[in-house]
Every structure is written in C-alpha cells, then in structure tokens.
Scaffold this motif. Structure first.
Motif, PDB file in Angstrom:
ATOM      1  N   GLY A 175       0.779  -1.233   0.000  1.00  0.00           N
ATOM      2  CA  GLY A 175       0.000   0.000   0.000  1.00  0.00           C
ATOM      3  C   GLY A 175       0.811   1.283   0.000  1.00  0.00           C
ATOM      4  O   GLY A 175       0.266   2.361   0.231  1.00  0.00           O
ATOM      5  N   MET A 176       2.103   1.194  -0.306  1.00  0.00           N
ATOM      6  CA  MET A 176       2.903   2.422  -0.344  1.00  0.00           C
ATOM      7  C   MET A 176       2.386   3.378  -1.420  1.00  0.00           C
ATOM      8  O   MET A 176       2.496   4.591  -1.288  1.00  0.00           O
ATOM      9  CB  MET A 176       4.377   2.074  -0.554  1.00  0.00           C
ATOM     10  N   GLU A 177       1.749   2.824  -2.453  1.00  0.00           N
ATOM     11  CA  GLU A 177       1.169   3.687  -3.490  1.00  0.00           C
ATOM     12  C   GLU A 177       0.062   4.573  -2.911  1.00  0.00           C
ATOM     13  O   GLU A 177      -0.208   5.662  -3.421  1.00  0.00           O
ATOM     14  CB  GLU A 177       0.646   2.866  -4.681  1.00  0.00           C
ATOM     15  N   TYR A 178      -0.584   4.135  -1.820  1.00  0.00           N
ATOM     16  CA  TYR A 178      -1.609   4.954  -1.161  1.00  0.00           C
ATOM     17  C   TYR A 178      -0.961   6.021  -0.282  1.00  0.00           C
ATOM     18  O   TYR A 178      -1.461   7.149  -0.204  1.00  0.00           O
ATOM     19  CB  TYR A 178      -2.557   4.077  -0.352  1.00  0.00           C
ATOM     20  N   VAL A 179       0.138   5.667   0.360  1.00  0.00           N
ATOM     21  CA  VAL A 179       0.894   6.655   1.140  1.00  0.00           C
ATOM     22  C   VAL A 179       1.378   7.768   0.212  1.00  0.00           C
ATOM     23  O   VAL A 179       1.338   8.946   0.563  1.00  0.00           O
ATOM     24  CB  VAL A 179       2.086   5.989   1.878  1.00  0.00           C
ATOM     25  N   ASP A 180       1.821   7.385  -0.983  1.00  0.00           N
ATOM     26  CA  ASP A 180       2.307   8.369  -1.960  1.00  0.00           C
ATOM     27  C   ASP A 180       1.236   9.383  -2.362  1.00  0.00           C
ATOM     28  O   ASP A 180       1.567  10.473  -2.838  1.00  0.00           O
ATOM     29  CB  ASP A 180       2.815   7.669  -3.225  1.00  0.00           C
ATOM     30  N   GLN A 181      -0.041   9.049  -2.164  1.00  0.00           N
ATOM     31  CA  GLN A 181      -1.132   9.947  -2.558  1.00  0.00           C
ATOM     32  C   GLN A 181      -1.532  10.932  -1.467  1.00  0.00           C
ATOM     33  O   GLN A 181      -2.335  11.840  -1.719  1.00  0.00           O
ATOM     34  CB  GLN A 181      -2.353   9.117  -2.968  1.00  0.00           C
ATOM     35  N   ILE A 182      -0.988  10.789  -0.259  1.00  0.00           N
ATOM     36  CA  ILE A 182      -1.333  11.708   0.834  1.00  0.00           C
ATOM     37  C   ILE A 182      -0.994  13.138   0.413  1.00  0.00           C
ATOM     38  O   ILE A 182       0.077  13.403  -0.131  1.00  0.00           O
ATOM     39  CB  ILE A 182      -0.591  11.316   2.130  1.00  0.00           C
ATOM     40  N   LYS A 183      -1.939  14.056   0.668  1.00  0.00           N
ATOM     41  CA  LYS A 183      -1.759  15.461   0.288  1.00  0.00           C
ATOM     42  C   LYS A 183      -0.502  16.040   0.917  1.00  0.00           C
ATOM     43  O   LYS A 183      -0.284  15.916   2.120  1.00  0.00           O
ATOM     44  CB  LYS A 183      -2.963  16.290   0.741  1.00  0.00           C
ATOM     45  N   ARG A 184       0.287  16.722   0.080  1.00  0.00           N
ATOM     46  CA  ARG A 184       1.533  17.337   0.520  1.00  0.00           C
ATOM     47  C   ARG A 184       1.253  18.675   1.186  1.00  0.00           C
ATOM     48  O   ARG A 184       0.270  19.353   0.879  1.00  0.00           O
ATOM     49  CB  ARG A 184       2.492  17.549  -0.645  1.00  0.00           C
ATOM     50  N   GLY A 185       2.172  19.042   2.067  1.00  0.00           N
ATOM     51  CA  GLY A 185       2.073  20.320   2.751  1.00  0.00           C
ATOM     52  C   GLY A 185       2.741  21.434   1.976  1.00  0.00           C
ATOM     53  O   GLY A 185       3.216  21.249   0.855  1.00  0.00           O
ATOM     54  N   TYR A 186       2.787  22.618   2.612  1.00  0.00           N
ATOM     55  CA  TYR A 186       3.311  23.819   1.985  1.00  0.00           C
ATOM     56  C   TYR A 186       4.505  24.332   2.773  1.00  0.00           C
ATOM     57  O   TYR A 186       4.556  24.219   3.993  1.00  0.00           O
ATOM     58  CB  TYR A 186       2.222  24.898   1.922  1.00  0.00           C
ATOM     59  N   GLY A 187       5.446  24.899   2.072  1.00  0.00           N
ATOM     60  CA  GLY A 187       6.604  25.505   2.717  1.00  0.00           C
ATOM     61  C   GLY A 187       7.510  24.469   3.369  1.00  0.00           C
ATOM     62  O   GLY A 187       7.310  23.260   3.241  1.00  0.00           O
TER      63      GLY A 187
END
Length: 185
Positions: A152-164
């Motif tokens: 399921g690492m492909e699902y971890v890769d989809q987690i929304k990224r932060g800013y800054g």
C-alpha cells in the motif's frame, strides 16, 4: 577489521535482515501487523517488536484504543515523509501516556520505513509517527524505527503534501481507521 569484529558485524547483519526481511501480508504475524486505512486504500505495516518493543507496544495500545482513527496527516513534506499521530493536528500534541525512551537501531530510514516522531529530546516519542517517502539516511540512528510498509505504499504516496518548509497541510488527509490485524480476523 579483525576476525571477531567481522563475525560480530556478520551476526548483526543477519539479525537485522531477519527483522526486516521482505514479507507478504499473508505471511506476517497478525499481532505485529497494522492495517492503516486511508481514503485511497489500505496500507499494511509490519511492526518490529524485536527492534523497538516499547514503541511497538505503544502503537498497538493506542491503535486498540482507536486513538488514531480520524487523526490528520498534519505534516507532509514532498520527497521526505508524511507525519501523523497528533490529536490536535498541530504537530505539538500527543497521547496522555508517558513519553518513551528511544530505541534507536541500525535500520536505515529507507522508503516505507515507519518511525516515531519526537522533539529535540531523543526520549520524547509519544504517539506521533511518520512514513518515509524516500530514503532519508540523515535520520538513521536518531529516530526509533518500529515498522515498515509492506503493502500500500502507493496509497501513502497519494497523501496530500504540505506547503513551505514546515510541510503544514491545508485540508489534510486523515487516517480513516487503524487496526491491529489480529483484531480484525
């Protein structure tokens, strides 16, 4: 390197390889496997009780209390990691349980490793943890590794990224639920 040192290094390498050898979900110990459900799919995490017994016990204890259900991924840095486990969603919260003493190991912070977050105090891990997106050797020996993503690492890769630089996430993804595999079979 002398003969004794070489033998010790070989034995250590063998022990570590046993602790983190690749496994399929159906070959894992259900008591030491987590299901982390995201909106994108299920992530399966193999725990390392021989490497970090106190941290593994804490994670399972909190999981069984359903502590992580609905918790935000409050800090997500592209190319680095996704951090969660703070009920306040700010990065400064934790559980009401006592902080844990570090259980550092020689396991590298490679892609998919799950490790405890902490403050500058090495003995301050509580409930927050992170999943490494890419190899991050600068963390090695400084944070307690307690598991790794096996599916399921492909699902971890989809987690929304932060800013800054802080990686703070607007409208963050959450852990839908997290369970110990033994409890759902």
């Amino acid at each position: 390197m002398g003969f004794r040192s070489a033998v010790k290094a070989l034995i250590l390498a063998m022990v570590l390889s046993l602790a983190i050898s690749p496994a399929k979900a159906n070959e894992l110990d259900p008591e030491n496997t987590l299901y982390l459900d995201l909106q994108y799919g299920r992530v399966i995490i193999e725990l390392f009780p021989r490497v970090a017994p106190n941290h593994v016990n804490r994670i399972k204890e909190l999981t069984r209390e359903k502590f992580y259900d609905g918790i935000k991924f409050h800090r997500v840095i592209d190319g680095f990691m996704a951090q969660t486990g703070d009920p306040t969603g700010t990065g400064s919260g934790g559980s009401s349980k006592k902080d844990l003493r570090a259980e550092f190991s020689n396991i590298p912070h490679d892609r998919g490793i799950v490790s405890m977050a902490r403050t500058n105090n090495p003995n301050s891990a509580n409930s927050q943890f992170f999943i490494v997106f890419e190899n991050s050797s600068f963390l090695d020996g400084k944070y307690t590794v307690f598991g790794r993503v096996v599916e399921g690492m492909e699902y971890v890769d989809q987690i929304k990224r932060g800013y800054g630089r802080s990686g703070t996430v607007r409208n963050p993804d959450i852990i839908i639920q997290m369970r110990v595999m033994a409890d759902v079979q």
